[in-house]
Structure formats: structure tokens, C-alpha cells
Motif scaffolding. Structure first.
Motif, PDB file in Angstrom:
ATOM      1  N   ASP A  59       0.835  -1.211   0.000  1.00  9.13           N
ATOM      2  CA  ASP A  59       0.000   0.000   0.000  1.00  9.13           C
ATOM      3  C   ASP A  59       0.865   1.254   0.000  1.00  9.13           C
ATOM      4  OD1 ASP A  59      -2.237  -1.592   0.058  1.00  9.13           O
ATOM      5  OD2 ASP A  59      -2.633  -1.320   2.189  1.00  9.13           O
ATOM      6  N   ARG A 100     -14.408   7.465  -3.837  1.00 15.24           N
ATOM      7  CA  ARG A 100     -13.391   6.824  -3.016  1.00 15.24           C
ATOM      8  C   ARG A 100     -13.075   5.470  -3.625  1.00 15.24           C
ATOM      9  NH1 ARG A 100     -16.160   7.052   2.810  1.00 15.24           N
ATOM     10  NH2 ARG A 100     -17.965   6.659   1.464  1.00 15.24           N
ATOM     11  N   GLY A 113     -10.223   1.808  -2.990  1.00 10.69           N
ATOM     12  CA  GLY A 113      -9.246   1.175  -2.107  1.00 10.69           C
ATOM     13  C   GLY A 113      -9.608   1.331  -0.644  1.00 10.69           C
ATOM     14  N   LEU A 114     -10.891   1.134  -0.300  1.00  9.34           N
ATOM     15  CA  LEU A 114     -11.356   1.389   1.060  1.00  9.34           C
ATOM     16  C   LEU A 114     -10.748   0.429   2.073  1.00  9.34           C
ATOM     17  CD1 LEU A 114     -15.144   2.142   0.455  1.00  9.34           C
ATOM     18  CD2 LEU A 114     -13.238   3.730   0.694  1.00  9.34           C
ATOM     19  N   PRO A 157      -7.223   5.286   1.859  1.00 12.65           N
ATOM     20  CA  PRO A 157      -7.829   5.143   0.531  1.00 12.65           C
ATOM     21  C   PRO A 157      -7.763   6.437  -0.268  1.00 12.65           C
ATOM     22  CG  PRO A 157      -9.516   5.245   2.234  1.00 12.65           C
ATOM     23  CD  PRO A 157      -8.208   5.113   2.942  1.00 12.65           C
TER      24      PRO A 157
END
Length: 221
Positions: A93, A198, A200-201, A206
Motif C-alpha cells: 500500500d 473513493r 481502495g477502502l 484510501p
């Protein structure tokens, strides 16, 4: 059709991904991380799927290299790995990956996530011209629990009336924030912006897209 590049030394995984995605996407694939980087520069795919554990170069190195090059830094990358999420997901990430999928792959979820980023990119491109420029910003507002927040962040995805950034604050749908240009000696008020999307919660910060409610007072355009 959108173009997807698959970088994975496991031939069976590449074949399965190609089979699942070929009907609605143009597929490029390679077993070599080095060749994958070359193809990314030559073909500018819309999405890249990369394995973590490969000979020669790891998926970590591929992600880091792609994120550091101006020609590829905005291409969404999804990591596919036999290693559990608990080991490497947070690190991926931070390298900019949009998602982490363990093998055996949940193909339905992968297709859904790929389509989501492709749709978002298409809508963004159609709406306004975007430029790549790192800009420090401060956001103030109220989170989804009603608590006031103030956070310093940055954006590299800017248009005349909006921007996108990573944000580790939970916001309600259509939340409105105060936007300031962040400088070492002063914070200049740019305007109010509303949350419009939004993605990639499941990650710590995100990506969120904002659009100014009115013509911004202080902005780069």
C-alpha cells in the motif's frame, strides 16, 4: 479496450488471468519483471497486475520503479501473491498498490476492482484535463463520526476544479472539506470541496476524489 499488463513468472496464473480478462480487455503478459518494466514504458497499460516473488526482481521493486517514473506513476497496480496479506499488504500500500490479492485469486473481486479503477480513470479523463504535480494541502472538516479533523497530505492528481489524494480519515458520502494550500510559512485557503469518489477502502489511506464547490480562490490554474 483497456490494456492490462500481467507480470508473473507462474505461467498457469498468467493463463488463468488472460482467460478471465481477455473478453473485455487487451492483455499483455510476461514472466520477466525486467521485460514487464519495458512493456509498461512502451505500451502504457491502463492497469498492471504484478506478482511479488519472482526471480531477478521482486514485485516490490517493480512497484517502486513504476511509481518513480513520470510515464508510469499514475498507472493503477494490483499485487497478486501467494504470501498472506498480513505479511506484505501494508508495505505494498505504501508503495502505491491499489489492491492486494492472495492466491488462489478471487477473480470476481479482482475483475470488479479493475473495472472500478478503469471507470474512474475514464470519467476523470473525460471530465477535465489532469496534470501531475505534487502539491501539499491541508484539509479540515468533520469525519463520519461527527469529529472535527485537520490533516496535512499531498496530491499528485490535480485539475482546475478538483484533486485526488490519500486520506486516512473516514468521511461520509458527499462530505465537504475546507482546502488549504500547505506551505512552510502559511496555509492559504483554496475553497470548499465535496467528496465525489473513493477507492481502495480496505487500505489505510484510501484514495479520495474531491471537487471544489465553487471556483477555488488559490489554486495552480
Amino acid at each position: 479496450m483497456a490494456k492490462i499488463l500481467i507480470i508473473d513468472d507462474d505461467e498457469s496464473v498468467r493463463k488463468m488471468l488472460r482467460f478471465r480478462l481477455k473478453d473485455s480487455h487487451e492483455i499483455l503478459d510476461t514472466a520477466s519483471p525486467k521485460d514487464g518494466l519495458i512493456q509498461a514504458l512502451q505500451h502504457k497499460p491502463d492497469v498492471i497486475l504484478v506478482d511479488l516473488m519472482m526471480p531477478g526482481h521482486t514485485g516490490f521493486e517493480v512497484c517502486q520503479t513504476l511509481a518513480s517514473l513520470c510515464f508510469t506513476e499514475l498507472i493503477p497496480i494490483f499485487v497478486i501473491s501467494g504470501a498472506p496479506k498480513t505479511l506484505y499488504k501494508d508495505f505494498c500500500d505504501r508503495l502505491g498498490a491499489r489492491g492486494y490479492f492472495e492466491k488462489p485469486i478471487d477473480f470476481d473481486l479482482l475483475e470488479k476492482r479493475v473495472q472500478a479503477v478503469l471507470s474512474r480513470a475514464h470519467e476523470t479523463h473525460r471530465a477535465e484535463r489532469r496534470i501531475r504535480l505534487r502539491l501539499g494541502i491541508k484539509l479540515q472538516g468533520t469525519d463520519a463520526t461527527g469529529k472535527n479533523f485537520e490533516i496535512l497530505t499531498s496530491t499528485e492528481n490535480i485539475s482546475r476544479r478538483g484533486f485526488a489524494c490519500g486520506l486516512n480519515v473516514s468521511l461520509s458520502q458527499n462530505a465537504v472539506v475546507q482546502v488549504f494550500l500547505w506551505e512552510p510559512t502559511a496555509h492559504r485557503f483554496a475553497g470548499q470541496a465535496v467528496l465525489v469518489w473513493r477507492e481502495g477502502l480496505e487500505i489505510a489511506a484510501p484514495r479520495c476524489g474531491f471537487r471544489f464547490l465553487e471556483e477555488p480562490r488559490e489554486w495552480i490554474f
